[in-house]
Design a protein around this motif. Structure first.
Motif, PDB file in Angstrom:
ATOM      1  N   ASP A   1      89.543   4.870  97.925  1.00 35.32           N
ATOM      2  CA  ASP A   1      89.640   3.924  99.046  1.00 35.32           C
ATOM      3  C   ASP A   1      88.449   4.026 100.001  1.00 35.32           C
ATOM      4  O   ASP A   1      88.021   3.031 100.559  1.00 35.32           O
ATOM      5  N   GLU A   2      87.931   5.225 100.211  1.00 39.41           N
ATOM      6  CA  GLU A   2      86.731   5.439 101.016  1.00 39.41           C
ATOM      7  C   GLU A   2      85.758   6.259 100.187  1.00 39.41           C
ATOM      8  O   GLU A   2      86.155   7.247  99.571  1.00 39.41           O
ATOM      9  N   PHE A   3      84.497   5.858 100.161  1.00 37.04           N
ATOM     10  CA  PHE A   3      83.520   6.542  99.320  1.00 37.04           C
ATOM     11  C   PHE A   3      82.115   6.295  99.828  1.00 37.04           C
ATOM     12  O   PHE A   3      81.898   5.453 100.695  1.00 37.04           O
TER      13      PHE A   3
ATOM     14  N   ASP B   1      79.060  -9.932  94.146  1.00 34.88           N
ATOM     15  CA  ASP B   1      80.180  -9.754  93.226  1.00 34.88           C
ATOM     16  C   ASP B   1      81.291  -8.951  93.895  1.00 34.88           C
ATOM     17  O   ASP B   1      82.470  -9.189  93.659  1.00 34.88           O
ATOM     18  N   PHE B   2      80.905  -7.986  94.743  1.00 38.95           N
ATOM     19  CA  PHE B   2      81.861  -7.080  95.373  1.00 38.95           C
ATOM     20  C   PHE B   2      82.037  -7.347  96.865  1.00 38.95           C
ATOM     21  O   PHE B   2      82.786  -6.651  97.525  1.00 38.95           O
ATOM     22  N   SER B   3      81.349  -8.309  97.432  1.00 45.61           N
ATOM     23  CA  SER B   3      81.343  -8.464  98.886  1.00 45.61           C
ATOM     24  C   SER B   3      82.730  -8.704  99.485  1.00 45.61           C
ATOM     25  O   SER B   3      82.997  -8.299 100.611  1.00 45.61           O
TER      26      SER B   3
ATOM     27  N   ARG C   1      81.314  -2.337 104.265  1.00 43.71           N
ATOM     28  CA  ARG C   1      80.384  -1.253 104.583  1.00 43.71           C
ATOM     29  C   ARG C   1      80.751  -0.711 105.960  1.00 43.71           C
ATOM     30  O   ARG C   1      80.797  -1.461 106.934  1.00 43.71           O
ATOM     31  N   THR C   2      81.021   0.585 106.055  1.00 44.16           N
ATOM     32  CA  THR C   2      81.449   1.187 107.313  1.00 44.16           C
ATOM     33  C   THR C   2      80.343   1.994 107.979  1.00 44.16           C
ATOM     34  O   THR C   2      80.502   2.430 109.115  1.00 44.16           O
ATOM     35  N   GLY C   3      79.269   2.199 107.295  1.00 49.82           N
ATOM     36  CA  GLY C   3      78.133   2.958 107.812  1.00 49.82           C
ATOM     37  C   GLY C   3      77.075   3.002 106.745  1.00 49.82           C
ATOM     38  O   GLY C   3      77.248   2.440 105.668  1.00 49.82           O
TER      39      GLY C   3
END
Length: 67
Positions: free
Chosen positions: A22-24, A51-53, A58-60
């Motif tokens: 979930d977060e990576f 494709d993934f937007s 993006r968190t940082g």
């Protein structure tokens, strides 16, 4: 002809999506790509090509969250 999964993504991107937590970080994504036997920059390319937007936020710098 490339096979597409139920999500509408190519099978390699669908597998990548399923295996990412979930977060990576971008490094985690590269490691998952290597384990799948695909180019380790495939996640970054998919994000750039949109494709993934809709699937990730993006968190940082180099950090992502599944939506």
């Amino acid at each position: 002809m490339k096979r597409e999964a139920d999500s509408g993504l190519p099978s390699e991107l669908d597998n990548l999506y399923k295996l990412l937590p979930d977060e990576f970080t971008a490094g985690n994504a590269a490691a998952v790509c290597r384990s799948l036997g695909i180019n380790e920059r495939r996640f970054e390319t998919a994000m750039r090509k949109k494709d993934f937007s809709a699937l990730f936020k993006r968190t940082g710098q180099g950090r992502y969250l599944k939506l």
